[in-house]
Design an enzyme around this catalytic site. Sequence first.
Site, PDB file in Angstrom:
ATOM      1  N   HIS A  85      -2.027  -3.003  -6.627  1.00  0.00           N
ATOM      2  CA  HIS A  85      -2.566  -2.611  -5.316  1.00  0.00           C
ATOM      3  C   HIS A  85      -4.086  -2.789  -5.305  1.00  0.00           C
ATOM      4  O   HIS A  85      -4.815  -2.004  -5.905  1.00  0.00           O
ATOM      5  CB  HIS A  85      -2.172  -1.148  -5.029  1.00  0.00           C
ATOM      6  CG  HIS A  85      -2.609  -0.664  -3.688  1.00  0.00           C
ATOM      7  ND1 HIS A  85      -3.030   0.613  -3.450  1.00  0.00           N
ATOM      8  CD2 HIS A  85      -2.694  -1.312  -2.493  1.00  0.00           C
ATOM      9  CE1 HIS A  85      -3.363   0.744  -2.176  1.00  0.00           C
ATOM     10  NE2 HIS A  85      -3.169  -0.410  -1.580  1.00  0.00           N
ATOM     11  N   SER A 137       0.832  -1.211   0.000  1.00  0.00           N
ATOM     12  CA  SER A 137       0.000   0.000   0.000  1.00  0.00           C
ATOM     13  C   SER A 137       0.861   1.253   0.000  1.00  0.00           C
ATOM     14  O   SER A 137       0.363   2.321  -0.322  1.00  0.00           O
ATOM     15  CB  SER A 137      -0.867   0.090   1.256  1.00  0.00           C
ATOM     16  OG  SER A 137      -1.151  -1.128   1.817  1.00  0.00           O
ATOM     17  N   ASN A 148      -4.505   7.042  -1.808  1.00  0.00           N
ATOM     18  CA  ASN A 148      -4.108   7.575  -0.501  1.00  0.00           C
ATOM     19  C   ASN A 148      -3.629   9.017  -0.602  1.00  0.00           C
ATOM     20  O   ASN A 148      -3.876   9.819   0.287  1.00  0.00           O
ATOM     21  CB  ASN A 148      -3.021   6.694   0.129  1.00  0.00           C
ATOM     22  CG  ASN A 148      -3.638   5.460   0.768  1.00  0.00           C
ATOM     23  OD1 ASN A 148      -4.810   5.472   1.150  1.00  0.00           O
ATOM     24  ND2 ASN A 148      -2.869   4.392   0.877  1.00  0.00           N
ATOM     25  N   GLU A 156      -4.875  -0.496  -8.394  1.00  0.00           N
ATOM     26  CA  GLU A 156      -3.903   0.485  -8.876  1.00  0.00           C
ATOM     27  C   GLU A 156      -2.710  -0.306  -9.433  1.00  0.00           C
ATOM     28  O   GLU A 156      -2.091  -1.095  -8.711  1.00  0.00           O
ATOM     29  CB  GLU A 156      -3.423   1.380  -7.723  1.00  0.00           C
ATOM     30  CG  GLU A 156      -4.482   2.361  -7.245  1.00  0.00           C
ATOM     31  CD  GLU A 156      -4.000   3.272  -6.110  1.00  0.00           C
ATOM     32  OE1 GLU A 156      -4.363   4.451  -6.119  1.00  0.00           O
ATOM     33  OE2 GLU A 156      -3.270   2.806  -5.214  1.00  0.00           O
TER      34      GLU A 156
HETATM   35  N1  LIG Z   1      -5.482  -4.745   4.733  1.00  0.00           N
HETATM   36  C1  LIG Z   1      -5.744  -3.844   3.784  1.00  0.00           C
HETATM   37  O1  LIG Z   1      -6.780  -3.155   3.791  1.00  0.00           O
HETATM   38  C2  LIG Z   1      -4.776  -3.678   2.636  1.00  0.00           C
HETATM   39  C3  LIG Z   1      -5.220  -3.040   1.463  1.00  0.00           C
HETATM   40  C4  LIG Z   1      -4.333  -2.949   0.386  1.00  0.00           C
HETATM   41  C5  LIG Z   1      -3.040  -3.452   0.489  1.00  0.00           C
HETATM   42  N2  LIG Z   1      -2.644  -4.052   1.660  1.00  0.00           N
HETATM   43  C6  LIG Z   1      -1.276  -4.597   1.707  1.00  0.00           C
HETATM   44  O2  LIG Z   1      -1.336  -5.996   1.523  1.00  0.00           O
HETATM   45  C7  LIG Z   1      -0.267  -6.637   2.250  1.00  0.00           C
HETATM   46  C8  LIG Z   1      -0.843  -7.696   3.161  1.00  0.00           C
HETATM   47  O3  LIG Z   1      -1.774  -7.107   4.038  1.00  0.00           O
HETATM   48  P1  LIG Z   1      -2.847  -7.975   4.826  1.00  0.00           P
HETATM   49  O4  LIG Z   1      -3.804  -6.992   5.437  1.00  0.00           O
HETATM   50  O5  LIG Z   1      -3.350  -9.067   3.976  1.00  0.00           O
HETATM   51  O6  LIG Z   1      -1.923  -8.591   5.997  1.00  0.00           O
HETATM   52  P2  LIG Z   1      -2.192  -9.874   6.906  1.00  0.00           P
HETATM   53  O7  LIG Z   1      -1.427  -9.629   8.161  1.00  0.00           O
HETATM   54  O8  LIG Z   1      -3.644 -10.184   6.979  1.00  0.00           O
HETATM   55  O9  LIG Z   1      -1.506 -11.061   6.088  1.00  0.00           O
HETATM   56  C9  LIG Z   1      -0.130 -11.159   5.877  1.00  0.00           C
HETATM   57  C10 LIG Z   1       0.175 -12.647   5.724  1.00  0.00           C
HETATM   58  O10 LIG Z   1       1.506 -12.784   5.222  1.00  0.00           O
HETATM   59  C11 LIG Z   1       2.077 -13.920   5.829  1.00  0.00           C
HETATM   60  N3  LIG Z   1       3.532 -13.845   5.673  1.00  0.00           N
HETATM   61  C12 LIG Z   1       4.408 -13.072   6.336  1.00  0.00           C
HETATM   62  N4  LIG Z   1       5.659 -13.295   5.890  1.00  0.00           N
HETATM   63  C13 LIG Z   1       5.565 -14.218   4.916  1.00  0.00           C
HETATM   64  C14 LIG Z   1       6.494 -14.859   4.054  1.00  0.00           C
HETATM   65  N5  LIG Z   1       7.789 -14.583   4.123  1.00  0.00           N
HETATM   66  N6  LIG Z   1       6.029 -15.764   3.161  1.00  0.00           N
HETATM   67  C15 LIG Z   1       4.718 -16.051   3.092  1.00  0.00           C
HETATM   68  N7  LIG Z   1       3.792 -15.479   3.878  1.00  0.00           N
HETATM   69  C16 LIG Z   1       4.208 -14.576   4.765  1.00  0.00           C
HETATM   70  C17 LIG Z   1       1.590 -13.883   7.259  1.00  0.00           C
HETATM   71  O11 LIG Z   1       1.712 -15.143   7.888  1.00  0.00           O
HETATM   72  C18 LIG Z   1       0.153 -13.439   7.056  1.00  0.00           C
HETATM   73  O12 LIG Z   1      -0.711 -14.551   6.911  1.00  0.00           O
HETATM   74  C19 LIG Z   1       0.492  -5.514   2.946  1.00  0.00           C
HETATM   75  O13 LIG Z   1       1.567  -5.121   2.138  1.00  0.00           O
HETATM   76  C20 LIG Z   1      -0.551  -4.408   3.025  1.00  0.00           C
HETATM   77  O14 LIG Z   1       0.025  -3.126   3.105  1.00  0.00           O
HETATM   78  C21 LIG Z   1      -3.473  -4.181   2.722  1.00  0.00           C
END
Ligand SMILES: NC(=O)c1ccc[n+]([C@@H]2O[C@H](COP(=O)([O-])OP(=O)(O)OC[C@H]3O[C@@H](n4cnc5c(N)ncnc54)[C@H](O)[C@@H]3O)[C@@H](O)[C@H]2O)c1
Length: 374
Positions: free
Chosen positions: A141, A120, A191, A153
């Site tokens: 994104h 993000s 954002n 995006e």
């Molecule tokens: N949550 C949102 O609203 C949102 C929106 C857009 C983008 N994002 C981006 O998406 C990404 C993930 O966010 P999320 O909310 O899904 O997080 P989350 O915490 O729900 O999930 C992250 C997952 O990644 C796993 N993980 C960590 N290290 C790892 C590795 N080396 N190999 C494999 N798996 C691994 C963790 O075990 C976890 O299950 C981030 O970069 C975040 O900024 C989030």
Amino acid sequence: MDVKRIAVIGSGLMGSGIAYVSAWNGFEVTMVDIKQEAIDAGMERIRNDVMTGIEKGKMSLADAEGLMGRLKATTDQAEAVKDADLVIEAIFENMEIKKKVFAALDEQAPAHTILASNTSSLSIDELASATKRPEKFIGMHYFSPVAAMKLVEIVIGEKTSEDTIDTAVAVAKKQGKIPVKAKNSPGFIVNRVLMPVLREAILLYEQGVASKEEIDTALTVHGKFPAGPFTLGDFVGLDVAYHTMETLYQEIGECFKPPETLKKLVDSGALGTKTKKGFYEYGGASAEPEPPKGADPQWLLTRISVPVIREAMILVDEGIATKDDIDKAMKLGANFPMGPFEMAESLGLDKVKVELKKLHQELGECYSIPKMLQ
Ligand SMILES: NC(=O)c1ccc[n+]([C@@H]2O[C@H](COP(=O)([O-])OP(=O)(O)OC[C@H]3O[C@@H](n4cnc5c(N)ncnc54)[C@H](O)[C@@H]3O)[C@@H](O)[C@H]2O)c1
């Protein structure tokens, strides 16, 4: 390139959503996580999405079986990516961890594979520098919840090739999404254009120009926004809003400095609805609403819209995105009732310029006139 197989790294909230929309739309998908519990939780979320699809009549049982048949999950990253055409990473938002994962993916994936990140806020160019294939590196994104939100995006790095861009756009479309293109830059489109709404609202409140309720009402009733900035901030989480603004402040400068009120709330643990206290209080005995200050709602709406329009114009001036893509992104990704350029048309460009000139004289450089308005 024609993508058939996608590997999704991370089976959290976003990874499981991306795996779901990919398998639903015909891609062969392997979802990866470091922890089996995370995979189990991700698969459970996908099964829930499938059940919702069936209940809403969007998906037949045969569709559901087809979807689940195209989806695998594993903790073995090397095995998962060995025949992937596209890898979409959705792990924790941490530059060092993501770079390590991309360096490994670069070794494990075939030479033709495109590597994408769902970050993000992190720089796509810096992430790409962890690999020997920056031309095959791109940002994709997605927005949460992935199954429902239409926007993606497509974030283009300095070295991203045209073929990589076209492939990411085609994949997003096949996933049922609407892609917009943005050059790699802080906050991408949504954002960057959204933060001035919250920042201006808080500054006006701090100056005693209007109460929070007056500002929220001006935007919802008069501007047709689905939620006012204070309500939306509480819903999204003030820690998330603060972090986003702080990152833009560090990377772009003063005009994104998080206001004192936001910092104080976050420091005191008042993070919004999730802690039952943010700008407002939730559940139990709520605080009395502030007495109104008598601000004109139409004036408030214009006062907040003009800096938002300015930020959108700066993105065009800087060649980061087109007017059309910015309007689309803000409507689909932030639920704006109109895109910033549509707002500008509706207010009249002359009026936008006059209002901005006044703000510029009164408040300084954060309200300067963008090139495209001069
Ligand atoms: N949550 C949102 O609203 C949102 C929106 C857009 C983008 N994002 C981006 O998406 C990404 C993930 O966010 P999320 O909310 O899904 O997080 P989350 O915490 O729900 O999930 C992250 C997952 O990644 C796993 N993980 C960590 N290290 C790892 C590795 N080396 N190999 C494999 N798996 C691994 C963790 O075990 C976890 O299950 C981030 O970069 C975040 O900024 C989030």
